[in-house]
Scaffold this motif. Structure first.
Motif, PDB file in Angstrom:
ATOM      1  N   GLY A 218       0.820  -1.187   0.000  1.00  0.00           N
ATOM      2  CA  GLY A 218       0.000   0.000   0.000  1.00  0.00           C
ATOM      3  C   GLY A 218       0.854   1.235   0.000  1.00  0.00           C
ATOM      4  O   GLY A 218       2.071   1.194   0.294  1.00  0.00           O
ATOM      5  N   ALA A 219       0.279   2.402  -0.324  1.00  0.00           N
ATOM      6  CA  ALA A 219       1.033   3.656  -0.297  1.00  0.00           C
ATOM      7  C   ALA A 219       1.470   3.976   1.114  1.00  0.00           C
ATOM      8  O   ALA A 219       2.587   4.479   1.339  1.00  0.00           O
ATOM      9  CB  ALA A 219       0.172   4.779  -0.862  1.00  0.00           C
ATOM     10  N   GLN A 220       0.612   3.683   2.095  1.00  0.00           N
ATOM     11  CA  GLN A 220       0.975   3.851   3.502  1.00  0.00           C
ATOM     12  C   GLN A 220       0.491   2.638   4.268  1.00  0.00           C
ATOM     13  O   GLN A 220      -0.621   2.154   4.048  1.00  0.00           O
ATOM     14  CB  GLN A 220       0.346   5.125   4.093  1.00  0.00           C
ATOM     15  N   ILE A 221       1.311   2.156   5.151  1.00  0.00           N
ATOM     16  CA  ILE A 221       0.963   1.012   5.997  1.00  0.00           C
ATOM     17  C   ILE A 221       1.208   1.428   7.430  1.00  0.00           C
ATOM     18  O   ILE A 221       2.318   1.850   7.783  1.00  0.00           O
ATOM     19  CB  ILE A 221       1.796  -0.236   5.645  1.00  0.00           C
ATOM     20  N   HIS A 222       0.189   1.349   8.280  1.00  0.00           N
ATOM     21  CA  HIS A 222       0.281   1.764   9.691  1.00  0.00           C
ATOM     22  C   HIS A 222      -0.021   0.575  10.560  1.00  0.00           C
ATOM     23  O   HIS A 222      -1.013  -0.139  10.313  1.00  0.00           O
ATOM     24  CB  HIS A 222      -0.700   2.910   9.999  1.00  0.00           C
ATOM     25  N   PHE A 223       0.753   0.349  11.570  1.00  0.00           N
ATOM     26  CA  PHE A 223       0.538  -0.658  12.595  1.00  0.00           C
ATOM     27  C   PHE A 223       0.508   0.035  13.938  1.00  0.00           C
ATOM     28  O   PHE A 223       1.348   0.872  14.235  1.00  0.00           O
ATOM     29  CB  PHE A 223       1.671  -1.710  12.587  1.00  0.00           C
TER      30      PHE A 223
END
Length: 224
Positions: A218-223
């Motif tokens: 993805g363009a941004q991946i947040h955890f």
């Protein structure tokens, strides 16, 4: 001296000749008799009465089709017409067949039409049923068809178990909402879920297990 009076002679009234149309007003003569039904080589209806063997026609009002061996009431009209008006007696075991040539309509006004039988069979090329309200109550029902189309503005199914076996299932709708109290499990060789805007998976515990590969892109991946 006056002449003696001659005895009075009664005056006879002249009878009017019968009108010419009087003969035509007389009903046609007919002969009633009882006979036994048989059939000739071509399958035509024949009535045996004494030494007479007469070809006959079933009257329109005699809906019960005569069968061989039946005792029937007949009317013989000149010159050679013989009509079977009613079936009087039939041997036990012979099927009862109501027959009508051409279109037929059974009409009951201001009442109820009830059919009571151990088994009812309907055999037809086309079956059309129209009713403002229909109710079907049965312990078991089977529907077998090559093609089944169901069109309704609202469909509701309530049951303990729903089982279906088909080669392919397609659902098209503006909205799809499903609630399951217990387990909801999908088993397939390939599972694909697509969403144009948002796909959300939420649970107290979320487990993702890829035996060989787990990939996120993805363009941004947040955890966290």
């Amino acid at each position: 001296m006056s002449e003696p009076l001659s005895p009075a002679v009664p005056v006879r009234k002249r009878r009017r000749p019968p009108r010419p149309e009087a003969a035509s007003e007389q009903p046609l003569a007919g002969q009633w008799f009882i006979g036994t039904v048989s059939a000739d080589e071509s399958g035509a209806l024949v009535v045996q009465s004494g030494s007479l063997r007469l070809p006959a026609t079933r009257a329109a009002s005699c809906l019960l089709a005569p069968a061989a061996g039946d005792s029937v009431a007949c009317l013989r009209a000149p010159p050679r017409d013989t009509w079977v008006l009613a079936v009087l007696q039939r041997d036990e075991g012979t099927p009862q067949v109501l027959r009508c040539d051409g279109d037929m309509r059974l009409e009951v006004r201001d009442g109820t039409l009830a059919l009571d039988a151990a088994r009812i069979e309907l055999r037809t090329e086309v079956l059309d049923a129209s009713a403002r309200r229909s109710t079907l109550a049965t312990d078991s029902a089977d529907v077998v068809a090559r093609q089944l189309s169901l069109v309704a503005s609202r469909i509701k199914m309530v049951g303990a178990l729903l089982s279906s076996v088909v080669d392919r299932v397609e659902h098209f709708g503006k909205s799809y909402l499903r609630h399951t109290d217990g387990m909801d499990k999908v088993s397939a060789t390939h599972v694909e879920v697509q969403a144009q805007q948002l796909m959300r998976l939420e649970g107290e515990h979320a487990l993702i297990n890829g035996r060989e590969l787990v990939k996120a892109r993805g363009a941004q991946i947040h955890f966290g």
